[in-house]
Design a protein around this motif. Sequence first.
Motif, PDB file in Angstrom:
ATOM      1  N   MET A   1      11.591 -35.612  28.901  1.00 56.54           N
ATOM      2  CA  MET A   1      11.760 -37.007  28.488  1.00 56.54           C
ATOM      3  C   MET A   1      10.593 -37.828  29.015  1.00 56.54           C
ATOM      4  O   MET A   1      10.178 -37.688  30.145  1.00 56.54           O
ATOM      5  CB  MET A   1      13.066 -37.513  29.103  1.00 56.54           C
ATOM      6  N   VAL A   2      10.073 -38.721  28.152  1.00 60.06           N
ATOM      7  CA  VAL A   2       8.982 -39.593  28.576  1.00 60.06           C
ATOM      8  C   VAL A   2       9.565 -40.914  29.009  1.00 60.06           C
ATOM      9  O   VAL A   2      10.467 -41.446  28.380  1.00 60.06           O
ATOM     10  CB  VAL A   2       7.975 -39.804  27.417  1.00 60.06           C
ATOM     11  N   CYS A   3       9.078 -41.420  30.131  1.00 63.23           N
ATOM     12  CA  CYS A   3       9.641 -42.657  30.687  1.00 63.23           C
ATOM     13  C   CYS A   3       8.719 -43.823  30.329  1.00 63.23           C
ATOM     14  O   CYS A   3       7.532 -43.774  30.588  1.00 63.23           O
ATOM     15  CB  CYS A   3       9.721 -42.492  32.205  1.00 63.23           C
ATOM     16  N   PHE A   4       9.274 -44.856  29.702  1.00 63.75           N
ATOM     17  CA  PHE A   4       8.491 -46.054  29.397  1.00 63.75           C
ATOM     18  C   PHE A   4       8.731 -47.057  30.502  1.00 63.75           C
ATOM     19  O   PHE A   4       9.867 -47.436  30.760  1.00 63.75           O
ATOM     20  CB  PHE A   4       8.941 -46.675  28.069  1.00 63.75           C
ATOM     21  N   ALA A   5       7.675 -47.465  31.166  1.00 62.05           N
ATOM     22  CA  ALA A   5       7.856 -48.403  32.269  1.00 62.05           C
ATOM     23  C   ALA A   5       7.459 -49.794  31.789  1.00 62.05           C
ATOM     24  O   ALA A   5       6.300 -50.083  31.587  1.00 62.05           O
ATOM     25  CB  ALA A   5       6.976 -47.987  33.432  1.00 62.05           C
ATOM     26  N   LYS A  21       5.095 -39.492  32.610  1.00 61.50           N
ATOM     27  CA  LYS A  21       6.163 -38.498  32.761  1.00 61.50           C
ATOM     28  C   LYS A  21       7.001 -38.904  33.956  1.00 61.50           C
ATOM     29  O   LYS A  21       6.481 -39.473  34.912  1.00 61.50           O
ATOM     30  CB  LYS A  21       5.536 -37.123  33.048  1.00 61.50           C
ATOM     31  N   GLU A  22       8.284 -38.558  33.913  1.00 60.72           N
ATOM     32  CA  GLU A  22       9.135 -38.828  35.074  1.00 60.72           C
ATOM     33  C   GLU A  22       8.570 -38.097  36.292  1.00 60.72           C
ATOM     34  O   GLU A  22       8.065 -36.986  36.170  1.00 60.72           O
ATOM     35  CB  GLU A  22      10.553 -38.322  34.799  1.00 60.72           C
ATOM     36  N   HIS A  23       8.698 -38.742  37.440  1.00 55.51           N
ATOM     37  CA  HIS A  23       8.078 -38.195  38.646  1.00 55.51           C
ATOM     38  C   HIS A  23       9.140 -37.925  39.701  1.00 55.51           C
ATOM     39  O   HIS A  23       9.943 -38.794  40.021  1.00 55.51           O
ATOM     40  CB  HIS A  23       7.058 -39.228  39.171  1.00 55.51           C
ATOM     41  N   LEU A  24       9.142 -36.722  40.247  1.00 58.66           N
ATOM     42  CA  LEU A  24      10.083 -36.380  41.320  1.00 58.66           C
ATOM     43  C   LEU A  24       9.308 -35.911  42.552  1.00 58.66           C
ATOM     44  O   LEU A  24       8.351 -35.148  42.440  1.00 58.66           O
ATOM     45  CB  LEU A  24      11.005 -35.240  40.883  1.00 58.66           C
ATOM     46  N   ASN A  25       9.729 -36.395  43.721  1.00 58.83           N
ATOM     47  CA  ASN A  25       9.165 -35.917  44.989  1.00 58.83           C
ATOM     48  C   ASN A  25      10.122 -34.876  45.542  1.00 58.83           C
ATOM     49  O   ASN A  25      11.305 -35.168  45.737  1.00 58.83           O
ATOM     50  CB  ASN A  25       9.056 -37.071  45.993  1.00 58.83           C
ATOM     51  N   SER A  98       5.253 -29.973  34.847  1.00 56.99           N
ATOM     52  CA  SER A  98       5.836 -29.112  33.814  1.00 56.99           C
ATOM     53  C   SER A  98       5.630 -29.873  32.501  1.00 56.99           C
ATOM     54  O   SER A  98       4.959 -30.896  32.487  1.00 56.99           O
ATOM     55  CB  SER A  98       7.318 -28.914  34.103  1.00 56.99           C
ATOM     56  N   ASP A  99       6.262 -29.410  31.435  1.00 62.29           N
ATOM     57  CA  ASP A  99       6.100 -30.121  30.157  1.00 62.29           C
ATOM     58  C   ASP A  99       6.763 -31.491  30.200  1.00 62.29           C
ATOM     59  O   ASP A  99       6.369 -32.401  29.481  1.00 62.29           O
ATOM     60  CB  ASP A  99       6.713 -29.295  29.017  1.00 62.29           C
ATOM     61  N   THR A 100       7.777 -31.632  31.041  1.00 67.01           N
ATOM     62  CA  THR A 100       8.540 -32.893  31.011  1.00 67.01           C
ATOM     63  C   THR A 100       8.388 -33.769  32.251  1.00 67.01           C
ATOM     64  O   THR A 100       8.626 -34.966  32.182  1.00 67.01           O
ATOM     65  CB  THR A 100      10.048 -32.594  30.828  1.00 67.01           C
ATOM     66  N   ARG A 101       8.046 -33.197  33.412  1.00 62.19           N
ATOM     67  CA  ARG A 101       8.013 -34.002  34.636  1.00 62.19           C
ATOM     68  C   ARG A 101       6.795 -33.703  35.498  1.00 62.19           C
ATOM     69  O   ARG A 101       6.201 -32.643  35.398  1.00 62.19           O
ATOM     70  CB  ARG A 101       9.283 -33.747  35.473  1.00 62.19           C
ATOM     71  N   ARG A 102       6.492 -34.685  36.371  1.00 64.94           N
ATOM     72  CA  ARG A 102       5.446 -34.485  37.384  1.00 64.94           C
ATOM     73  C   ARG A 102       6.150 -34.295  38.725  1.00 64.94           C
ATOM     74  O   ARG A 102       7.152 -34.967  39.003  1.00 64.94           O
ATOM     75  CB  ARG A 102       4.567 -35.737  37.499  1.00 64.94           C
ATOM     76  N   TYR A 103       5.630 -33.439  39.559  1.00 65.01           N
ATOM     77  CA  TYR A 103       6.253 -33.179  40.856  1.00 65.01           C
ATOM     78  C   TYR A 103       5.246 -33.312  41.989  1.00 65.01           C
ATOM     79  O   TYR A 103       4.103 -32.872  41.866  1.00 65.01           O
ATOM     80  CB  TYR A 103       6.820 -31.753  40.903  1.00 65.01           C
ATOM     81  N   THR A 104       5.668 -33.926  43.072  1.00 63.80           N
ATOM     82  CA  THR A 104       4.906 -33.891  44.318  1.00 63.80           C
ATOM     83  C   THR A 104       5.681 -32.977  45.255  1.00 63.80           C
ATOM     84  O   THR A 104       6.874 -33.197  45.489  1.00 63.80           O
ATOM     85  CB  THR A 104       4.811 -35.294  44.961  1.00 63.80           C
ATOM     86  N   ILE A 105       5.000 -31.949  45.780  1.00 62.71           N
ATOM     87  CA  ILE A 105       5.662 -31.061  46.756  1.00 62.71           C
ATOM     88  C   ILE A 105       5.301 -31.537  48.150  1.00 62.71           C
ATOM     89  O   ILE A 105       4.128 -31.707  48.471  1.00 62.71           O
ATOM     90  CB  ILE A 105       5.156 -29.604  46.657  1.00 62.71           C
ATOM     91  N   LEU A 106       6.306 -31.747  48.972  1.00 58.04           N
ATOM     92  CA  LEU A 106       6.078 -32.006  50.397  1.00 58.04           C
ATOM     93  C   LEU A 106       6.602 -30.772  51.112  1.00 58.04           C
ATOM     94  O   LEU A 106       7.797 -30.532  51.136  1.00 58.04           O
ATOM     95  CB  LEU A 106       6.852 -33.255  50.835  1.00 58.04           C
ATOM     96  N   ASP A 107       5.696 -29.939  51.613  1.00 58.44           N
ATOM     97  CA  ASP A 107       6.125 -28.683  52.235  1.00 58.44           C
ATOM     98  C   ASP A 107       6.308 -28.931  53.714  1.00 58.44           C
ATOM     99  O   ASP A 107       5.348 -29.011  54.462  1.00 58.44           O
ATOM    100  CB  ASP A 107       5.065 -27.600  51.995  1.00 58.44           C
ATOM    101  N   ALA A 108       7.555 -29.103  54.121  1.00 59.25           N
ATOM    102  CA  ALA A 108       7.811 -29.481  55.512  1.00 59.25           C
ATOM    103  C   ALA A 108       7.862 -28.257  56.401  1.00 59.25           C
ATOM    104  O   ALA A 108       8.317 -27.198  55.990  1.00 59.25           O
ATOM    105  CB  ALA A 108       9.122 -30.234  55.598  1.00 59.25           C
ATOM    106  N   PRO A 109       7.385 -28.400  57.656  1.00 62.35           N
ATOM    107  CA  PRO A 109       7.415 -27.261  58.570  1.00 62.35           C
ATOM    108  C   PRO A 109       8.840 -26.848  58.912  1.00 62.35           C
ATOM    109  O   PRO A 109       9.730 -27.682  58.975  1.00 62.35           O
ATOM    110  CB  PRO A 109       6.705 -27.785  59.819  1.00 62.35           C
ATOM    111  N   ASP A 240      13.602 -29.445  35.732  1.00 64.38           N
ATOM    112  CA  ASP A 240      13.245 -30.285  34.584  1.00 64.38           C
ATOM    113  C   ASP A 240      14.452 -30.977  33.961  1.00 64.38           C
ATOM    114  O   ASP A 240      14.304 -31.991  33.288  1.00 64.38           O
ATOM    115  CB  ASP A 240      12.538 -29.448  33.511  1.00 64.38           C
ATOM    116  N   HIS A 241      15.633 -30.416  34.167  1.00 65.07           N
ATOM    117  CA  HIS A 241      16.822 -30.993  33.519  1.00 65.07           C
ATOM    118  C   HIS A 241      17.784 -31.668  34.490  1.00 65.07           C
ATOM    119  O   HIS A 241      18.868 -32.084  34.098  1.00 65.07           O
ATOM    120  CB  HIS A 241      17.550 -29.904  32.706  1.00 65.07           C
ATOM    121  N   MET A 242      17.365 -31.783  35.743  1.00 62.04           N
ATOM    122  CA  MET A 242      18.216 -32.496  36.717  1.00 62.04           C
ATOM    123  C   MET A 242      18.319 -33.958  36.328  1.00 62.04           C
ATOM    124  O   MET A 242      17.342 -34.541  35.856  1.00 62.04           O
ATOM    125  CB  MET A 242      17.556 -32.465  38.104  1.00 62.04           C
ATOM    126  N   PRO A 243      19.474 -34.609  36.564  1.00 60.39           N
ATOM    127  CA  PRO A 243      19.550 -36.044  36.283  1.00 60.39           C
ATOM    128  C   PRO A 243      18.514 -36.780  37.127  1.00 60.39           C
ATOM    129  O   PRO A 243      18.302 -36.455  38.296  1.00 60.39           O
ATOM    130  CB  PRO A 243      20.970 -36.428  36.715  1.00 60.39           C
TER     131      PRO A 243
END
Length: 464
Positions: A1-5, A21-25, A98-109, A240-243
């Motif tokens: 899904m594309v998000c219009f801001a 694209k929707e962005h999830l951290n 991915s095709d639908t979302r952008r992700y930031t990975i925070l790799d915690a120790p 990609d399909h999480m709410p």
Amino acid sequence: MVCFAFLTPPYPSPSSIVIVKEHLNIVFIGHVDAGKSTLGGNLLFITGQVDKRTMEKYEKEAKEAGRETWYLSWALDSTPQERAKGKTVEVGRAYFESDTRRYTILDAPGHKTYVPSMISGAAQADVAILVISARKGEFETGFERGGQTREHIMLVKTAGVSKVVIVVNKMDDPTVQWDQTRYNEIKDKMTPFVKAAGFNPKTDLTFLPVSAYTGLNLKDRVPKSTCPWWDGPSFLEHMDHMPMVDRKIHAPLMVPISEKYKDMGAIVVGKVESGHMRKGDNLLLMPNKTTVEVAAIYNEMEDEIPVGLCGDSVRVRLRGVDDEDISPGFVLTSPNAPVHAVRRFEAQLAILEHKSIICAGYTAVMHIHTLSEEVTLPALLHYFDKATGRKSKKPPQFAKRGQKIVALVETILPVCVERFTDYPQLGRFTLRDEGRTIAIGKVTKLLDDKADDVTEALANATLG
């Protein structure tokens, strides 16, 4: 899904509507050696963020260093210290789409001594990926008392993460061989604990079996020939399909600063927890009340962007301030409705563990959003009756493990906090002492520092 801001006010012209694209951290948590960095590294590879040649280079370097199986994690572990140990120390950052979302990975120790870094990573995340090793003996070590798995779940809940995906990793291990019984055993042991930490198993929790090292069930579903019993989605399919999490785009701006550095001026890094900002905006840097101008905003890929929206991880170039006058834990905020900066507030505390009782005058280190600050509890105000849940009229003499209390919290310098009910991300915290998490808390009432205004007025009068 594309998000219009759509940003208001003023209404932007149709040409300036930002299509993103929707962005999830996401933050990877779990016991040391569960395979968090390997999972992150392989995700970067299969989504095309790290090319084959770079991966081959890492594989060769890892082999030469005698760390053959760790090459995937080297895509995420950036410091020589991390590569030498095979343990993530700082909060690593990486990005993939991915095709639908952008992700930031925070790799915690995952290592015990690095928990404060883990808290700082979790404070910026929307979803926690708890990586668990299915290997015989490894799951048990991470989950028993003293292991990091339990503490991490409690900490991410406090840090404001609302959803947890439990990735049962190393399913390809010779001691597991994609065995459904082992997967269910882990699921049955984990579910009650995650529920006790405050997550709803039906709505906030998902279990997925994977092999981070071989990449099975990461992008494409695991083949039936390998795992006949799994009918669920792959890891990326599920993400990609999480709410989507609720984004407060039109609320007052708040960006807790996680790091700062100098690069042709002051650059700050943080996640937009509320509101939005544009290039050219005049903002306040709290608690120092410094007026700054947004000279440029950059996204995770270091590309300049016109707008930073709630939920985005951004780098911001600021005018009007020196990087030496900025500290992690400061908040970039809207001048019309700035974040509160106080030295005293009331908070509801749940005491998790402590060797002895906690009395008035107790000191600990508070971790709230990106800030860690020493605090004192000058007074315990109420306790909650376990049977009725009601607040006591009399203040308790002390607090001990398992109790819920209301206490007064005091800092030496003003800190940027908000009431939990107004801004959860800036109103929940943990108290740590001697390397352990003592309590989790919620800010319930901000107490104005009237003395502050007097001091400021006196200082101005003297300067005048």
